[in-house]
Scaffold this motif. Structure first.
Motif, PDB file in Angstrom:
ATOM      1  N   TYR A   8       0.839  -1.201   0.000  1.00 20.62           N
ATOM      2  CA  TYR A   8       0.000   0.000   0.000  1.00 20.62           C
ATOM      3  C   TYR A   8       0.876   1.253   0.000  1.00 20.62           C
ATOM      4  O   TYR A   8       0.619   2.214  -0.746  1.00 20.62           O
ATOM      5  N   GLU A   9       1.921   1.263   0.814  1.00 20.44           N
ATOM      6  CA  GLU A   9       2.832   2.407   0.877  1.00 20.44           C
ATOM      7  C   GLU A   9       3.606   2.578  -0.429  1.00 20.44           C
ATOM      8  O   GLU A   9       3.893   3.698  -0.850  1.00 20.44           O
ATOM      9  N   THR A  10       3.930   1.455  -1.081  1.00 22.30           N
ATOM     10  CA  THR A  10       4.594   1.528  -2.384  1.00 22.30           C
ATOM     11  C   THR A  10       3.697   2.211  -3.405  1.00 22.30           C
ATOM     12  O   THR A  10       4.147   3.034  -4.203  1.00 22.30           O
ATOM     13  N   TYR A  11       2.404   1.868  -3.392  1.00 19.86           N
ATOM     14  CA  TYR A  11       1.449   2.487  -4.315  1.00 19.86           C
ATOM     15  C   TYR A  11       1.377   3.992  -4.064  1.00 19.86           C
ATOM     16  O   TYR A  11       1.424   4.798  -4.998  1.00 19.86           O
ATOM     17  N   GLU A  12       1.268   4.377  -2.802  1.00 17.34           N
ATOM     18  CA  GLU A  12       1.156   5.792  -2.460  1.00 17.34           C
ATOM     19  C   GLU A  12       2.418   6.546  -2.867  1.00 17.34           C
ATOM     20  O   GLU A  12       2.346   7.690  -3.341  1.00 17.34           O
ATOM     21  N   ALA A  13       3.590   5.918  -2.691  1.00 16.25           N
ATOM     22  CA  ALA A  13       4.858   6.574  -3.008  1.00 16.25           C
ATOM     23  C   ALA A  13       5.065   6.729  -4.518  1.00 16.25           C
ATOM     24  O   ALA A  13       5.846   7.577  -4.956  1.00 16.25           O
ATOM     25  N   ASN A  14       4.355   5.920  -5.318  1.00 20.24           N
ATOM     26  CA  ASN A  14       4.536   5.939  -6.774  1.00 20.24           C
ATOM     27  C   ASN A  14       3.249   6.291  -7.509  1.00 20.24           C
ATOM     28  O   ASN A  14       3.043   5.869  -8.649  1.00 20.24           O
ATOM     29  N   ALA A  15       2.400   7.083  -6.859  1.00 21.73           N
ATOM     30  CA  ALA A  15       1.120   7.457  -7.459  1.00 21.73           C
ATOM     31  C   ALA A  15       1.297   8.216  -8.765  1.00 21.73           C
ATOM     32  O   ALA A  15       0.397   8.216  -9.618  1.00 21.73           O
ATOM     33  N   ASP A  16       2.452   8.845  -8.962  1.00 22.61           N
ATOM     34  CA  ASP A  16       2.695   9.573 -10.202  1.00 22.61           C
ATOM     35  C   ASP A  16       2.906   8.640 -11.389  1.00 22.61           C
ATOM     36  O   ASP A  16       2.944   9.085 -12.540  1.00 22.61           O
ATOM     37  N   GLN A  17       3.024   7.341 -11.135  1.00 23.30           N
ATOM     38  CA  GLN A  17       3.224   6.365 -12.203  1.00 23.30           C
ATOM     39  C   GLN A  17       1.908   5.745 -12.695  1.00 23.30           C
ATOM     40  O   GLN A  17       1.919   4.931 -13.615  1.00 23.30           O
ATOM     41  N   ILE A  18       0.796   6.115 -12.072  1.00 27.92           N
ATOM     42  CA  ILE A  18      -0.497   5.540 -12.442  1.00 27.92           C
ATOM     43  C   ILE A  18      -0.813   5.842 -13.912  1.00 27.92           C
ATOM     44  O   ILE A  18      -0.793   6.999 -14.341  1.00 27.92           O
ATOM     45  N   GLY A  19      -1.096   4.798 -14.659  1.00 30.49           N
ATOM     46  CA  GLY A  19      -1.462   4.961 -16.063  1.00 30.49           C
ATOM     47  C   GLY A  19      -0.300   5.129 -17.013  1.00 30.49           C
ATOM     48  O   GLY A  19      -0.491   5.108 -18.230  1.00 30.49           O
ATOM     49  N   LYS A  20       0.928   5.296 -16.508  1.00 32.57           N
ATOM     50  CA  LYS A  20       2.092   5.431 -17.383  1.00 32.57           C
ATOM     51  C   LYS A  20       2.501   4.054 -17.914  1.00 32.57           C
ATOM     52  O   LYS A  20       2.771   3.145 -17.138  1.00 32.57           O
ATOM     53  N   ILE A  21       2.560   3.928 -19.217  1.00 34.93           N
ATOM     54  CA  ILE A  21       2.857   2.646 -19.845  1.00 34.93           C
ATOM     55  C   ILE A  21       4.358   2.371 -19.805  1.00 34.93           C
ATOM     56  O   ILE A  21       5.168   3.208 -20.193  1.00 34.93           O
ATOM     57  N   GLU A  22       4.715   1.204 -19.310  1.00 37.19           N
ATOM     58  CA  GLU A  22       6.093   0.731 -19.333  1.00 37.19           C
ATOM     59  C   GLU A  22       6.135  -0.586 -20.111  1.00 37.19           C
ATOM     60  O   GLU A  22       5.104  -1.235 -20.305  1.00 37.19           O
ATOM     61  N   LYS A  23       7.321  -0.971 -20.538  1.00 39.59           N
ATOM     62  CA  LYS A  23       7.473  -2.203 -21.309  1.00 39.59           C
ATOM     63  C   LYS A  23       8.488  -3.124 -20.658  1.00 39.59           C
ATOM     64  O   LYS A  23       9.509  -2.679 -20.146  1.00 39.59           O
ATOM     65  N   LYS A  24       8.185  -4.422 -20.683  1.00 39.65           N
ATOM     66  CA  LYS A  24       9.103  -5.432 -20.196  1.00 39.65           C
ATOM     67  C   LYS A  24      10.114  -5.766 -21.290  1.00 39.65           C
ATOM     68  O   LYS A  24      10.034  -5.243 -22.402  1.00 39.65           O
ATOM     69  N   GLN A  28       6.131  -6.473 -23.753  1.00 45.27           N
ATOM     70  CA  GLN A  28       4.792  -6.511 -23.173  1.00 45.27           C
ATOM     71  C   GLN A  28       4.585  -5.270 -22.299  1.00 45.27           C
ATOM     72  O   GLN A  28       5.431  -4.931 -21.474  1.00 45.27           O
ATOM     73  N   GLU A  29       3.452  -4.614 -22.480  1.00 47.71           N
ATOM     74  CA  GLU A  29       3.177  -3.377 -21.751  1.00 47.71           C
ATOM     75  C   GLU A  29       2.537  -3.663 -20.386  1.00 47.71           C
ATOM     76  O   GLU A  29       1.817  -4.641 -20.224  1.00 47.71           O
ATOM     77  N   TYR A  30       2.808  -2.785 -19.438  1.00 42.67           N
ATOM     78  CA  TYR A  30       2.179  -2.858 -18.126  1.00 42.67           C
ATOM     79  C   TYR A  30       2.154  -1.465 -17.524  1.00 42.67           C
ATOM     80  O   TYR A  30       2.848  -0.553 -17.988  1.00 42.67           O
ATOM     81  N   THR A  31       1.351  -1.273 -16.496  1.00 40.99           N
ATOM     82  CA  THR A  31       1.262   0.025 -15.836  1.00 40.99           C
ATOM     83  C   THR A  31       0.782  -0.161 -14.407  1.00 40.99           C
ATOM     84  O   THR A  31       0.252  -1.222 -14.042  1.00 40.99           O
ATOM     85  N   LEU A  32       0.953   0.867 -13.606  1.00 42.40           N
ATOM     86  CA  LEU A  32       0.392   0.875 -12.257  1.00 42.40           C
ATOM     87  C   LEU A  32      -1.081   1.256 -12.391  1.00 42.40           C
ATOM     88  O   LEU A  32      -1.412   2.373 -12.789  1.00 42.40           O
ATOM     89  N   LEU A  33      -1.958   0.331 -12.082  1.00 43.09           N
ATOM     90  CA  LEU A  33      -3.390   0.524 -12.330  1.00 43.09           C
ATOM     91  C   LEU A  33      -4.003   1.519 -11.354  1.00 43.09           C
ATOM     92  O   LEU A  33      -3.678   1.520 -10.163  1.00 43.09           O
ATOM     93  N   PRO A  34      -4.941   2.347 -11.833  1.00 45.44           N
ATOM     94  CA  PRO A  34      -5.724   3.181 -10.917  1.00 45.44           C
ATOM     95  C   PRO A  34      -6.638   2.301 -10.059  1.00 45.44           C
ATOM     96  O   PRO A  34      -6.931   1.154 -10.425  1.00 45.44           O
ATOM     97  N   LEU A 297       4.778  -4.370  -9.497  1.00 43.52           N
ATOM     98  CA  LEU A 297       6.116  -4.778  -9.081  1.00 43.52           C
ATOM     99  C   LEU A 297       6.526  -6.111  -9.712  1.00 43.52           C
ATOM    100  O   LEU A 297       7.685  -6.301 -10.093  1.00 43.52           O
ATOM    101  N   ILE A 298       5.584  -7.054  -9.824  1.00 44.32           N
ATOM    102  CA  ILE A 298       5.901  -8.347 -10.443  1.00 44.32           C
ATOM    103  C   ILE A 298       6.308  -8.144 -11.896  1.00 44.32           C
ATOM    104  O   ILE A 298       7.267  -8.743 -12.383  1.00 44.32           O
ATOM    105  N   ASN A 299       5.572  -7.291 -12.618  1.00 43.81           N
ATOM    106  CA  ASN A 299       5.934  -6.995 -14.008  1.00 43.81           C
ATOM    107  C   ASN A 299       7.249  -6.238 -14.096  1.00 43.81           C
ATOM    108  O   ASN A 299       8.035  -6.452 -15.014  1.00 43.81           O
ATOM    109  N   ARG A 300       7.485  -5.381 -13.139  1.00 46.27           N
ATOM    110  CA  ARG A 300       8.648  -4.495 -13.166  1.00 46.27           C
ATOM    111  C   ARG A 300       9.932  -5.208 -12.762  1.00 46.27           C
ATOM    112  O   ARG A 300      10.977  -5.021 -13.378  1.00 46.27           O
TER     113      ARG A 300
END
Length: 390
Positions: A8-24, A28-34, A297-300
């Motif tokens: 939960y704290e990890t999500y709060e600390a990285n809220a600016d990453q919500i919706g930003k598309i990253e690639k493995k 394969q694309e993934y993102t921090l879901l809202p 985090l698992i994708n990342r």
């Protein structure tokens, strides 16, 4: 509950990453879901005008199929013949008001009725965006399949019934190569997943599934429908609670859950408690944020070996500026801050992955890290085999 709190704290600390598309590494694309959102592979994209008229439709390439969609507690865990519509994008049998007119059959109630009622409530709420209103205005007409047939996305037989599967010998009236829709849908076309977009002749609009305003619009609308407040065992606060928790943890097809309390005839909590919330109560917000952080985090930086997940991560930001760095480049509001790289001990996780593979590694770290190992000992369940903060 400490692992949930750290996620939960990890999500709060990285809220600016919500919706930003990253690639493995495999693209394969993934993102921090809202919160109140999930991902789904879509097969057809239907574009609506701002006035609520049909504009275009296309069969989606598999490389572009992953779509971020709003989701409710019920729709996220629906199974079998249970009618539980997603709030906006969904299967053809849910979003098409003329599904029955083209030979569609329902096992129980008409899913379109439940879908369009929910969408009506969102479109008429103070939180609705113009895009939601445009999509509702079109879908309320109940002519989606008719338009998709006219634009040669879907096809009907001589009896005006929707062709569910492609069998060339049975459809000699259709000339040319195999239609694209039958190559992207694994089952019948009634299970084709439809995503919606909005077109404007005056400006280029952000895709609906990539629009932060859409995320926030649904979240504000859905927050008003959450259940009663209860003591959250993770944060210690009184918040709307939930008994339905996320799946799709390791991948989009993963149905195993970490937290489940729907076994009222077995021994999940019977014998000690009458209700599941007496054993543990977790708020909807914490459950969503913790599970979404875990997926991200698992994708990342997770390591998966035979469906067993080895995850190492941290929340400490050790990016300390050097003595010779220009302090103006790291002041708040600069591009350096806006393009912040998440600090989740990704480099250390790589070293752990090397160790698991038997390669030379360096496991020295100055930051506190979390070690989490997940496995599925039984069908439909997942367990935390090991957790430690070191």
């Amino acid at each position: 509950m400490s692992w949930l709190l750290n996620l939960y704290e990890t999500y709060e600390a990285n809220a600016d990453q919500i919706g930003k598309i990253e690639k493995k590494y495999n693209e394969q694309e993934y993102t921090l879901l809202p919160v109140a959102h999930t991902t789904q592979n879509a097969h057809i994209e239907v574009t609506i005008t701002e006035d609520g008229e049909f504009h275009t439709a296309d069969v989606i390439d598999k490389d572009d199929a992953s779509t971020l969609i709003p989701s409710t507690e019920k729709s996220a865990s629906r199974a079998g013949s249970v009618v539980a519509p997603y709030p906006l994008h969904d299967k053809l049998s849910y979003v098409a008001g003329d599904f029955k007119a083209y030979g569609g059959e329902f096992k129980k109630e008409n899913p379109y009725s439940a879908y369009i009622d929910n969408l009506h409530n969102w479109a008429r709420s103070p939180n609705a965006t113009a895009k939601v209103k445009s999509i509702y205005r079109y879908l309320s007409k109940g002519c989606l399949i008719q338009d998709l047939i006219q634009h040669q996305i879907l096809y009907v037989d001589k009896n005006n019934r929707l062709i569910d599967k492609w069998i060339k010998e049975q459809h000699e009236s259709l000339t040319g190569p195999k239609p694209a829709i039958f190559s992207v849908v694994a089952g019948g076309v009634e299970s084709a997943f439809i995503r919606f977009n909005v077109y404007s002749p005056r400006e280029i609009l952000t895709d609906v599934w990539k629009d932060p305003q859409m995320y926030e619009s649904f979240l504000q609308f859905y927050n008003q429908q959450l259940g009663d407040e209860d003591l959250c065992y993770v944060t210690g606060e009184l918040l709307p609670s939930t008994e339905r928790h996320a799946n799709k943890i390791r991948n989009a097809a993963d149905k195993a859950k970490l937290i489940s309390a729907n076994d009222t005839s077995g021994f999940t909590f019977r014998g000690r408690f009458q209700e599941s919330r007496e054993a543990a109560s977790i708020s909807y917000e914490v459950s969503q944020k913790a599970h979404n952080a875990l997926k991200w985090l698992i994708n990342r930086q997770g390591k998966i070996i035979d469906q067993r997940v080895f995850l190492v991560w941290g929340n400490d930001d050790l990016d300390i500026p050097g003595l010779t760095e220009d302090l103006f480049t790291i002041s708040p509001g600069t591009a350096a801050v806006n393009n912040r790289i998440p600090s989740t001990s990704k480099e250390f996780a790589r070293e752990v992955a090397k160790a698991l593979d038997g390669y030379r590694h360096n496991l020295s770290s100055k930051a506190d890290v979390n070690i989490l190992i997940l496995d599925s000992p039984t069908t439909g369940r997942m367990a935390v085999l090991y957790y430690r903060n070191v």
